[in-house]
Scaffold this motif. Structure first.
Motif, PDB file in Angstrom:
ATOM      1  N   GLU A  90       0.842  -1.210   0.000  1.00  0.00           N
ATOM      2  CA  GLU A  90       0.000   0.000   0.000  1.00  0.00           C
ATOM      3  C   GLU A  90       0.870   1.250   0.000  1.00  0.00           C
ATOM      4  N   SER A  91       1.873   1.286   0.901  1.00  0.00           N
ATOM      5  CA  SER A  91       2.688   2.503   0.991  1.00  0.00           C
ATOM      6  C   SER A  91       3.533   2.679  -0.273  1.00  0.00           C
ATOM      7  N   TYR A  92       3.960   1.568  -0.878  1.00  0.00           N
ATOM      8  CA  TYR A  92       4.735   1.652  -2.128  1.00  0.00           C
ATOM      9  C   TYR A  92       3.878   2.244  -3.252  1.00  0.00           C
ATOM     10  N   ARG A  93       2.639   1.748  -3.370  1.00  0.00           N
ATOM     11  CA  ARG A  93       1.767   2.167  -4.460  1.00  0.00           C
ATOM     12  C   ARG A  93       1.370   3.645  -4.375  1.00  0.00           C
ATOM     13  N   THR A  94       1.423   4.209  -3.163  1.00  0.00           N
ATOM     14  CA  THR A  94       1.012   5.613  -3.034  1.00  0.00           C
ATOM     15  C   THR A  94       2.195   6.585  -3.182  1.00  0.00           C
ATOM     16  N   LEU A  95       3.385   6.057  -3.445  1.00  0.00           N
ATOM     17  CA  LEU A  95       4.535   6.958  -3.627  1.00  0.00           C
ATOM     18  C   LEU A  95       4.406   7.712  -4.952  1.00  0.00           C
ATOM     19  N   PRO A  96       4.864   8.969  -4.997  1.00  0.00           N
ATOM     20  CA  PRO A  96       4.886   9.662  -6.298  1.00  0.00           C
ATOM     21  C   PRO A  96       5.845   8.928  -7.239  1.00  0.00           C
ATOM     22  N   PRO A  97       5.570   8.969  -8.557  1.00  0.00           N
ATOM     23  CA  PRO A  97       6.359   8.178  -9.516  1.00  0.00           C
ATOM     24  C   PRO A  97       7.865   8.340  -9.352  1.00  0.00           C
TER      25      PRO A  97
END
Ligand SMILES: CC(C)(COP(=O)(O)OP(=O)(O)OC[C@H]1O[C@@H](n2cnc3c(N)ncnc32)[C@H](O)[C@@H]1OP(=O)(O)O)[C@@H](O)C(=O)NCCC(=O)NCCS
Length: 214
Positions: free
Chosen positions: A152-159
């Motif tokens: 979850e935290s990985y997927r919400t990181l800016p590109p």
């Protein structure tokens, strides 16, 4: 941040804290140094090097194992070739029971032209290092291997933060697996809370994590 001279083959401390130590060394070094490091390898280790198809992989294995033997030898007060290693059920190397200081734990990782070796007296350790380079399969690996909260935290990181974010989480996972000696895919037999995790940058363009038992 320490700078590593590729020609010198110097082993540099890149992390020191709380009885934990990580050394780093460059792997693409001069031929005479490769020969010198290779001369302390056992017959089995030479056979393993000989079985590697790519010449560059052979050199990098020889340098890593040679530097491991030199570092262990200097800690134990023994010539590098006298350091005896044995292997856990999934291949994690450790000091043989005939060696002094058997409580000295270590773990090795390499990526690109860099190797790191973590040491600890008394605490089990695992280390993983990765070169920071684009990873086409990062999202798939994250979906498959990360915990729900890490994913979850990985997927919400800016590109622009995703590559480093992926490698931080990935090296954490590998470091814990390697501390247990099970490798990825092995069941991790205790709570991750039992581990202290330290992320470090051994050299520009690389990221590593050290896991040490609390
Ligand atoms: C062990 C493993 C995590 C290594 O990861 P990697 O990213 O390929 O390689 P790294 O450079 O980080 O580490 C390599 C070093 O780890 C060490 N190592 C090997 N097996 C290990 C293990 N089971 N646990 C911890 N360290 C191990 C060795 O020192 C090796 O160095 P060497 O090749 O010079 O001998 C990976 O190969 C793996 O998962 N192997 C599977 C183990 C296995 O058979 N599992 C079965 C199910 S439990």
């Amino acid at each position: 941040m320490p700078s590593l001279d590729p020609e010198a083959g110097i082993v540099m401390p890149v992390f020191e804290n709380d009885g934990l130590e990580v050394l780093a060394c460059m792997l693409d070094v001069r031929l005479d140094l490769i020969r010198e490091l290779g001369s302390c390898l056992t017959e089995d280790e030479c056979r393993r090097a000989g079985g590697l198809t790519r010449e560059r992989d052979r050199r990098r294995f020889i340098v890593t194992r040679g530097q491991l033997r030199h570092s262990l030898g200097s800690k134990l007060g023994l010539p590098p070739s006298d350091v005896e290693l044995e292997y856990g059920p999934q291949g994690k190397p450790r000091l043989s029971r005939r060696m002094p200081m058997r409580e000295l734990h270590f773990c090795v990782s390499r990526s690109g032209d860099l190797a790191v070796i973590a040491f600890s007296h008394e605490r089990e350790v695992g280390v993983d290092v990765e070169e920071v380079r684009p990873f086409a399969e990062a999202d798939d690996i994250a979906a498959l291997c990360f915990s729900v909260s890490d994913y979850e935290s990985y997927r919400t990181l800016p590109p622009e933060e995703q590559l480093e974010g992926f490698l931080r989480r990935w090296t954490r996972l590998e470091a814990i697996s390697k501390a247990f000696g099970c490798g990825l895919g092995g069941a991790i037999p205790s709570d991750v809370q039992d581990w202290a995790l330290h992320t470090f940058v051994p050299k520009v363009g690389y990221i590593g994590t050290l896991a040490a038992q609390n």
